[in-house]
Each structure stands twice: as structure tokens, then as C-alpha cells.
Write a protein that holds these residues in place. Structure first.
Motif: not given
Length: 128
Positions: A68-95
Motif C-alpha cells: 500500500x505504501x513504500x517501506x521507510x523508517x518512521x520519523x519519531x519525536x526524540x525522547x532523550x532527556x535534554x534541555x528544553x528552551x523556555x519556548x518549548x523547543x527541544x532542539x540542540x544545534x550542537x547535538x
């Protein structure tokens, strides 16, 4: 004879996985300042790639019977503990930069496997 070489299929799958992961890493970096954005990642290649008779059949193209569709790896929200910015963003540019280097190494490894396999094939054909 050379159409169904498992090592070539594995190298292709590894390169596609690296490309998909690079897309996710670049999206994370592009959204580093987006309020509420959660960092995403792709499951590791070793978890997504299975081979052997005990694994179910995989469809690699949408046109295959039963696909029914192409087989690909699914994209998931990363659940590793890290710092969250005050605006709710969990992206670390260094990581994300470290992950980009990991992806480049994975892609280089896939190309090295492909090249080595071609060299072995060329050598074996020329000596026959």
C-alpha cells in the motif's frame, strides 16, 4: 546471478536510511528557534533493517503486489532527556551537528560497502 545480491541491497538500504536521517537532522536545525518544536530522529539502521527467511516479506515499491505504501523508517519525536528552551523547543544545534557527522559516516560506510563489493565482483569476473 548478480541481480539479487543481498550485500548490494543492504548497502542501498543503508544509504537511503542515511539520506532520510539527514533530512530529519536538517529539519531539526532549521526549526531550532521555532517555539514548541520537538526534535525528531529516525530509528537506527540496525533496528529497521532485517533480513532472513524468518522475517516477513517487505515491499520496496508502491507497485508491488500487496504494497500500500513504500517501506521507510518512521520519523519519531526524540525522547532523550535534554534541555528544553523556555519556548518549548527541544532542539540542540550542537547535538544535531554531531548527528549530522554520524549520518555522513553511515553514508560513507554504505558507499564503501558498495565499492568493495564491486571490486570483488570485478576481480572474480576478470579471473574466470
Amino acid at each position: 546471478m548478480f541481480e539479487n545480491m543481498q550485500i548490494m541491497k543492504m548497502a542501498e538500504s543503508m544509504a537511503r536510511h542515511a539520506a532520510q536521517r539527514q533530512t530529519v537532522v536538517s529539519q531539526n536545525m532549521a526549526n531550532a528557534n521555532t517555539p514548541g518544536y520537538k526534535a525528531q530522529d529516525v530509528a537506527p539502521f540496525s533496528e529497521t533493517y532485517t533480513e532472513g527467511a524468518d522475517s516477513p516479506m517487505r515491499a520496496t515499491r508502491a507497485g508491488h503486489i500487496g504494497a500500500d505504501h513504500m517501506v521507510t523508517s518512521s520519523v519519531m519525536t526524540r525522547s532523550d532527556p535534554g534541555t528544553m528552551s523556555p519556548n518549548g523547543n527541544s532542539v540542540s544545534v550542537e547535538t544535531e551537528m554531531v548527528k549530522a557527522v554520524e549520518v555522513k559516516r553511515q553514508h560513507d560506510q554504505a558507499l564503501a560497502i558498495y565499492k568493495s563489493t564491486l571490486n570483488i565482483l570485478r576481480t572474480s569476473v576478470s579471473r574466470s
